[in-house]
Design a protein around this motif. Structure first.
Motif, PDB file in Angstrom:
ATOM      1  N   TYR A 136    -115.452  13.338 135.430  1.00 54.98           N
ATOM      2  CA  TYR A 136    -116.016  13.521 134.106  1.00 54.98           C
ATOM      3  C   TYR A 136    -115.388  14.713 133.396  1.00 54.98           C
ATOM      4  O   TYR A 136    -115.042  14.620 132.231  1.00 54.98           O
ATOM      5  CB  TYR A 136    -117.541  13.669 134.199  1.00 54.98           C
ATOM      6  N   GLN A 137    -115.255  15.825 134.096  1.00 52.74           N
ATOM      7  CA  GLN A 137    -114.693  17.013 133.465  1.00 52.74           C
ATOM      8  C   GLN A 137    -113.226  16.796 133.097  1.00 52.74           C
ATOM      9  O   GLN A 137    -112.755  17.317 132.093  1.00 52.74           O
ATOM     10  CB  GLN A 137    -114.838  18.215 134.396  1.00 52.74           C
ATOM     11  N   PHE A 138    -112.525  16.022 133.919  1.00 53.20           N
ATOM     12  CA  PHE A 138    -111.126  15.730 133.624  1.00 53.20           C
ATOM     13  C   PHE A 138    -111.001  14.954 132.314  1.00 53.20           C
ATOM     14  O   PHE A 138    -110.171  15.281 131.465  1.00 53.20           O
ATOM     15  CB  PHE A 138    -110.499  14.938 134.774  1.00 53.20           C
ATOM     16  N   ASN A 139    -111.844  13.921 132.156  1.00 53.45           N
ATOM     17  CA  ASN A 139    -111.813  13.123 130.929  1.00 53.45           C
ATOM     18  C   ASN A 139    -112.160  13.972 129.716  1.00 53.45           C
ATOM     19  O   ASN A 139    -111.557  13.831 128.647  1.00 53.45           O
ATOM     20  CB  ASN A 139    -112.761  11.932 131.040  1.00 53.45           C
ATOM     21  N   ARG A 140    -113.151  14.832 129.876  1.00 54.69           N
ATOM     22  CA  ARG A 140    -113.557  15.699 128.763  1.00 54.69           C
ATOM     23  C   ARG A 140    -112.422  16.667 128.414  1.00 54.69           C
ATOM     24  O   ARG A 140    -112.133  16.902 127.242  1.00 54.69           O
ATOM     25  CB  ARG A 140    -114.828  16.450 129.136  1.00 54.69           C
TER      26      ARG A 140
END
Length: 153
Positions: free
Chosen positions: A1-5
């Motif tokens: 999730y943090q990567f996509n954000r």
């Protein structure tokens, strides 16, 4: 999730004056522009004869057979040697002629099955066309050379 954000934030830094929906639209159109169809099978046969030839061309053994013919042709072209007899060289020339007709047939089958426009989509077909035309020119020049040589004797 943090990567996509993090990716979204990075993309937003690049183009800050358009909305996220506009960014998605832009990315999708970039993909569409890059996605050019390279498959001649998208061109459907126009008649039943073309459809039958298409079945032949798309048969799982068609390409391997052509590949074997290419390899055997290369080997045949490597067989002449300096002190070879004329009958040996004539036999190799006849074998080369058979391979040339096989490659002409392959080109014609693909032209009939994919149509003129569909044939030119594939870069290998363009290469094959150049090789076949060169082979035909070579055959014609050899025949003319033989006739001219016999005329001059």
């Amino acid at each position: 999730y943090q990567f996509n954000r993090a990716q979204k934030q990075e993309k937003a830094k690049k183009i800050t004056f358009i909305t996220e929906d506009q960014q998605k639209w832009l990315e999708m159109h970039k993909l569409i522009i890059k996605a050019k169809p390279k498959d001649p099978s998208i061109f459907f046969p126009q008649n039943s004869f073309s459809a039958k030839v298409r079945q032949l061309v798309e048969h799982k053994l068609f390409d391997p057979i052509i590949m074997v013919a290419i390899i055997l042709n290369i080997l045949t072209m490597a067989l002449p040697y300096e002190s070879a007899s004329q009958s040996y060289l004539d036999t190799l020339e006849d074998i080369n002629l058979v391979f040339t007709f096989i490659f002409i047939a392959e080109m014609l089958f693909k032209l009939v099955s994919f149509g003129f426009k569909g044939y030119w989509v594939n870069n290998w077909n363009k290469f094959d066309f150049c090789v076949v035309i060169s082979s035909i020119v070579d055959l014609i020049m050899n025949q003319l050379g033989n006739q001219l040589g016999s005329f001059l004797r």
